[in-house]
Design an enzyme around this catalytic site. Sequence first.
Site, PDB file in Angstrom:
ATOM      1  N   GLY A  89       0.809  -1.215   0.000  1.00  0.00           N
ATOM      2  CA  GLY A  89       0.000   0.000   0.000  1.00  0.00           C
ATOM      3  C   GLY A  89       0.840   1.262   0.000  1.00  0.00           C
ATOM      4  O   GLY A  89       0.585   2.201  -0.768  1.00  0.00           O
ATOM      5  N   ASP A  90       1.865   1.297   0.854  1.00  0.00           N
ATOM      6  CA  ASP A  90       2.728   2.474   0.939  1.00  0.00           C
ATOM      7  C   ASP A  90       3.443   2.735  -0.380  1.00  0.00           C
ATOM      8  O   ASP A  90       3.702   3.887  -0.748  1.00  0.00           O
ATOM      9  CB  ASP A  90       3.763   2.289   2.047  1.00  0.00           C
ATOM     10  CG  ASP A  90       3.141   2.257   3.429  1.00  0.00           C
ATOM     11  OD1 ASP A  90       1.918   2.096   3.519  1.00  0.00           O
ATOM     12  OD2 ASP A  90       3.877   2.378   4.423  1.00  0.00           O
ATOM     13  N   CYS A 113      -3.716  -1.829  20.475  1.00  0.00           N
ATOM     14  CA  CYS A 113      -4.909  -1.376  21.195  1.00  0.00           C
ATOM     15  C   CYS A 113      -4.447  -0.518  22.372  1.00  0.00           C
ATOM     16  O   CYS A 113      -4.535  -0.919  23.539  1.00  0.00           O
ATOM     17  CB  CYS A 113      -5.746  -2.566  21.678  1.00  0.00           C
ATOM     18  SG  CYS A 113      -7.384  -2.083  22.303  1.00  0.00           S
ATOM     19  N   GLY A 128      -2.651  -3.851   1.836  1.00  0.00           N
ATOM     20  CA  GLY A 128      -2.146  -3.628   0.501  1.00  0.00           C
ATOM     21  C   GLY A 128      -3.096  -4.068  -0.586  1.00  0.00           C
ATOM     22  O   GLY A 128      -3.189  -3.424  -1.648  1.00  0.00           O
TER      23      GLY A 128
END
Length: 289
Positions: free
Chosen positions: A11-12, A252, A199
């Site tokens: 994705g990046d 989290c 991605g």
Amino acid sequence: MFFVDCSTLLGDSLVVIPYLRAFREQYGARVSCCLPPYLGDFARRMVPEIEFRDTWPEDCYATFYFGASIDTPALAPEDGRFMPMEELGHLIFGVPWPRQLPVFPAGERQIQEPYVCIGVQASHPAKGWLYPDGWEIVTAALREAGYRVLCIDKERENSADGFSAQIPAGAEDFTGEHPIEERAELLAHADFFIGLSSGLSWLAYFVGCPVVMICGFSESWYEFDTPYRVYNRLACHGCLNDVRENYFRNPCPRQPRGSERILECQKTITPRMVLDAIRRLQQDRERMA
């Protein structure tokens, strides 16, 4: 020559591709880019006028390092959590995000029946959809509606830190380490893609496949714009973009360990919410037909 060095994440790395063309056009420059080897052939099909290489050119005038710039002021003047990922290149390259993405030249459709693709895994299982049997419920509903459901993750199963994600029952096994261009071809002809902040969702977006994104740990504006984003507004959510927390050290950070509210952003997204987003997508397609 201007040289661009990118992340190894799918994705990046995809986010940088439209900026290469925009930078080249705005400055009349010769631009080369270092992408992960697995992405090179896909990128060449998207922007054939850009040179992709895996070595540092000796004659480059300037080098740009493209990354999210989380807590790294030297890489960009703003923390990357404050803005959509698509806008990071504006800060790094000084050019606006292109209004139109490069067009992926897809080949002929290989599967004639109606089908959708799903991706149930992300870089860590904690980023997955954690509603019990959620994927199985949605897969069954899609098959009942007449779709073939193709799971296109790299692995059949991924487990870490007590979390796991695996191909759901009822989905066809299209997993494996296939070339990115092959995945892109499959997505380009799919009715839509259902996935996570991963991605594969970015790849679907880049080849023009509508994306139903199931994600609550980031804000709804952070990834690319899709009207079919699914998250629970009434649950704790968006901690990745909270600069008071460090999501990358603790997935989290707002809830104490052992609490029932751990990762409720991913646990409280119900199958009904996902199916409602799919129904809206289908209605939009019918109106545009």
